[in-house]
Write a protein that holds these residues in place. Structure first.
Motif, PDB file in Angstrom:
ATOM      1  N   ILE A  11     -13.019   4.936  30.704  1.00  0.00           N
ATOM      2  CA  ILE A  11     -12.307   3.852  30.011  1.00  0.00           C
ATOM      3  C   ILE A  11     -12.949   3.638  28.635  1.00  0.00           C
ATOM      4  N   ARG A  12     -12.137   3.773  27.593  1.00  0.00           N
ATOM      5  CA  ARG A  12     -12.647   3.579  26.239  1.00  0.00           C
ATOM      6  C   ARG A  12     -12.829   2.094  25.938  1.00  0.00           C
ATOM      7  N   THR A  27     -13.261  -6.207  31.417  1.00  0.00           N
ATOM      8  CA  THR A  27     -12.076  -6.623  32.183  1.00  0.00           C
ATOM      9  C   THR A  27     -10.803  -6.399  31.385  1.00  0.00           C
ATOM     10  N   GLU A  28     -10.786  -6.852  30.145  1.00  0.00           N
ATOM     11  CA  GLU A  28      -9.580  -6.709  29.331  1.00  0.00           C
ATOM     12  C   GLU A  28      -9.224  -5.256  29.089  1.00  0.00           C
ATOM     13  N   ASN A  29     -10.219  -4.421  28.869  1.00  0.00           N
ATOM     14  CA  ASN A  29      -9.914  -3.024  28.574  1.00  0.00           C
ATOM     15  C   ASN A  29      -9.526  -2.224  29.816  1.00  0.00           C
ATOM     16  N   VAL A  30     -10.062  -2.577  30.977  1.00  0.00           N
ATOM     17  CA  VAL A  30      -9.602  -1.941  32.214  1.00  0.00           C
ATOM     18  C   VAL A  30      -8.141  -2.307  32.472  1.00  0.00           C
ATOM     19  N   ILE A  31      -7.805  -3.575  32.293  1.00  0.00           N
ATOM     20  CA  ILE A  31      -6.418  -4.007  32.498  1.00  0.00           C
ATOM     21  C   ILE A  31      -5.494  -3.345  31.481  1.00  0.00           C
ATOM     22  N   SER A 371     -18.481  10.051  32.209  1.00  0.00           N
ATOM     23  CA  SER A 371     -18.661   9.435  30.886  1.00  0.00           C
ATOM     24  C   SER A 371     -19.401  10.345  29.926  1.00  0.00           C
ATOM     25  N   GLY A 372     -20.284  11.208  30.439  1.00  0.00           N
ATOM     26  CA  GLY A 372     -21.059  12.078  29.569  1.00  0.00           C
ATOM     27  C   GLY A 372     -22.035  11.272  28.729  1.00  0.00           C
ATOM     28  N   SER A 373     -22.721  11.959  27.816  1.00  0.00           N
ATOM     29  CA  SER A 373     -23.712  11.277  26.975  1.00  0.00           C
ATOM     30  C   SER A 373     -23.442  11.511  25.500  1.00  0.00           C
ATOM     31  N   GLY A 374     -22.227  11.961  25.177  1.00  0.00           N
ATOM     32  CA  GLY A 374     -21.905  12.274  23.799  1.00  0.00           C
ATOM     33  C   GLY A 374     -20.991  11.259  23.160  1.00  0.00           C
ATOM     34  N   ASP A 375     -19.887  11.742  22.611  1.00  0.00           N
ATOM     35  CA  ASP A 375     -19.021  10.885  21.795  1.00  0.00           C
ATOM     36  C   ASP A 375     -17.675  10.571  22.441  1.00  0.00           C
ATOM     37  N   LYS A 376     -17.625  10.590  23.774  1.00  0.00           N
ATOM     38  CA  LYS A 376     -16.360  10.282  24.442  1.00  0.00           C
ATOM     39  C   LYS A 376     -15.967   8.816  24.289  1.00  0.00           C
ATOM     40  N   GLY A 377     -16.955   7.953  24.115  1.00  0.00           N
ATOM     41  CA  GLY A 377     -16.651   6.536  23.938  1.00  0.00           C
ATOM     42  C   GLY A 377     -16.117   5.887  25.191  1.00  0.00           C
ATOM     43  N   THR A 378     -16.590   6.360  26.361  1.00  0.00           N
ATOM     44  CA  THR A 378     -16.119   5.809  27.637  1.00  0.00           C
ATOM     45  C   THR A 378     -17.314   5.328  28.467  1.00  0.00           C
ATOM     46  N   PRO A 379     -17.929   4.213  28.082  1.00  0.00           N
ATOM     47  CA  PRO A 379     -19.095   3.714  28.823  1.00  0.00           C
ATOM     48  C   PRO A 379     -18.740   3.019  30.125  1.00  0.00           C
ATOM     49  N   VAL A 380     -17.452   2.916  30.405  1.00  0.00           N
ATOM     50  CA  VAL A 380     -16.980   2.366  31.677  1.00  0.00           C
ATOM     51  C   VAL A 380     -16.154   3.441  32.378  1.00  0.00           C
ATOM     52  N   VAL A 381     -16.369   3.573  33.676  1.00  0.00           N
ATOM     53  CA  VAL A 381     -15.627   4.563  34.471  1.00  0.00           C
ATOM     54  C   VAL A 381     -14.892   3.831  35.581  1.00  0.00           C
TER      55      VAL A 381
END
Length: 393
Positions: A11-12, A27-31, A371-381
């Motif tokens: 999730i970005r 919460t808002e971004n998951v929704i 999520s990986g550790s690079g530039d995916k920008g997804t610190p939430v899974v």
């Protein structure tokens, strides 16, 4: 009919900084993700939200300056030489900590590296070189001159760094590097020791204390409380799990993760009516098959999780039951085994091969890989279907 099992989505999120309300942001971004035209999905009970530890720590502003580490070490070792046993070979993990410790230690510093690799698999000696030449060593504990004479220079295959020289370069006149797999070797150089190992720290500390050490400090005891007003700290892990931020500070593992996951769970319930599980995750617990490095340089995979993620999975070995159905239809045998799995012996044949790992280690590792550790920008899974079986539709 249902054709898809477990699904893991990154999730970005926008860039998070200190003081941001990440409960609200997550919460808002998951929704929003669940309702997006492109990647729509339904939020369900027992879905799992994984939040990377760095996001939580960043929102807390949980950083320490190297001068804070120096001050804490100076207070713990006000005088004399100090031996440091079992650090891992890492620029973003241990190099910064060593810089801070070296500034706080008044006497000489004896770094003792394990061989042929550190605790998480970074090699100090190339394995074939070690097995061919280890017979030339004078004993189980040897110094850097003997190391270079017997094995030659070794540079990490990925970073190209000679870690012996890197660590020594912090204070060349005061730092000596030695090699041993026995914690008691530290006592040859000083009765004061820092245990720098991660997962074996309690064992190594006990060995040194029982062996006659006067003062032993583990990494989880350094910056376990704020050294000064406004300084970061972690009461559970100290500087364990820390990461490079800049040349003068490191980010610590987040604090209060148990409270955080419960608040996020409650917010999701309030906003969606669904009971989801939540965990904070760091490094996954897996080993790279090519380089041999075990990725878990954090003290734990998950420093905080909701109650539904406690314990071990209870599953049957699908293929074993199908292959040994006998006169039964294999599909029927599998269905019966799944329905009866709560009564199964964990050590019985039907569960052979279902390695007894904790749910948080398994799910946290899945999150880390997603999520990986690079530039995916997804610190939430966001994970769905993890607790479903073949019978769930």
């Amino acid at each position: 009919m249902r054709y898809v099992g477990t699904v893991s989505r990154g999730i970005r999120l926008p860039v998070v900084t200190q003081g941001d309300d990440i409960i609200k942001i997550i919460t808002e971004n998951v929704i929003k993700a669940s309702e997006s035209e492109r990647d729509r999905f339904e939020i369900r009970d027992r879905d799992v939200i994984g939040v990377t530890e760095s996001l939580v720590a960043r929102s807390q502003g949980n950083y320490v300056a190297l001068r804070d580490i120096s001050a804490d070490i100076a207070a713990k070792f006000p005088k004399g030489d100090v031996a440091i046993f079992g650090p891992i070979l890492s620029r973003n993990r241990f190099h910064q900590l060593l810089r801070g410790m070296a500034a706080g230690i008044k006497g000489k510093i004896h770094i003792i590296l394990t061989y042929p690799s550190d605790e998480v698999g970074n090699q100090t000696i190339e394995p074939m070189n070690y097995y061919l030449n280890s017979g030339r060593l004078s004993g189980e504990c040897f110094g850097e001159d003997e190391y270079y004479r017997v094995f030659g220079e070794y540079r990490h295959p990925f970073t190209g760094v000679d870690y012996v020289q890197l660590y020594k370069s912090i204070a060349p006149e005061r730092i000596s590097v030695h090699f041993s797999n026995n914690p008691l070797s530290a006592l040859k150089f000083s009765k004061q020791a820092v245990v720098a190992s991660i997962h074996a720290r309690a064992l190594h500390r006990d060995i040194l204390e029982k062996g006659g050490a006067e003062k032993v400090v583990t990494l989880d005891q350094i910056c376990a409380a704020p050294v000064r007003e406004g300084a970061g700290y972690n009461p559970d892990y100290g500087v364990l799990g820390s990461n490079y931020t800049n040349d003068e500070s490191v980010k610590l593992f987040p604090r209060g993760c148990g409270e955080f996951v419960r608040k996020l769970q409650a917010e999701m319930k309030s906003r969606t009516g669904r009971d989801v599980e939540v965990l904070v995750y760091g490094d996954g617990a897996f080993k790279d098959p090519v380089c041999g490095i075990w990725e878990l340089a954090d003290p734990v995979v998950s420093p905080g999780f909701t109650d539904g993620l406690a314990g071990l999975p209870k599953e049957i070995k699908f293929k074993y039951v199908a292959d040994n159905a006998g006169d039964k239809d294999p599909a029927q045998a599998v269905e019966e085994a799944i329905r009866a799995k709560d009564e199964l012996d964990r050590f019985g044949h039907s569960t052979l091969g279902t390695t007894p790992r904790r749910l948080t280690d398994l799910i946290g590792s899945l999150c880390d890989l997603t999520s990986g550790s690079g530039d995916k920008g997804t610190p939430v899974v966001y994970i769905q279907g993890y607790f479903d079986s073949y019978l769930d539709d």
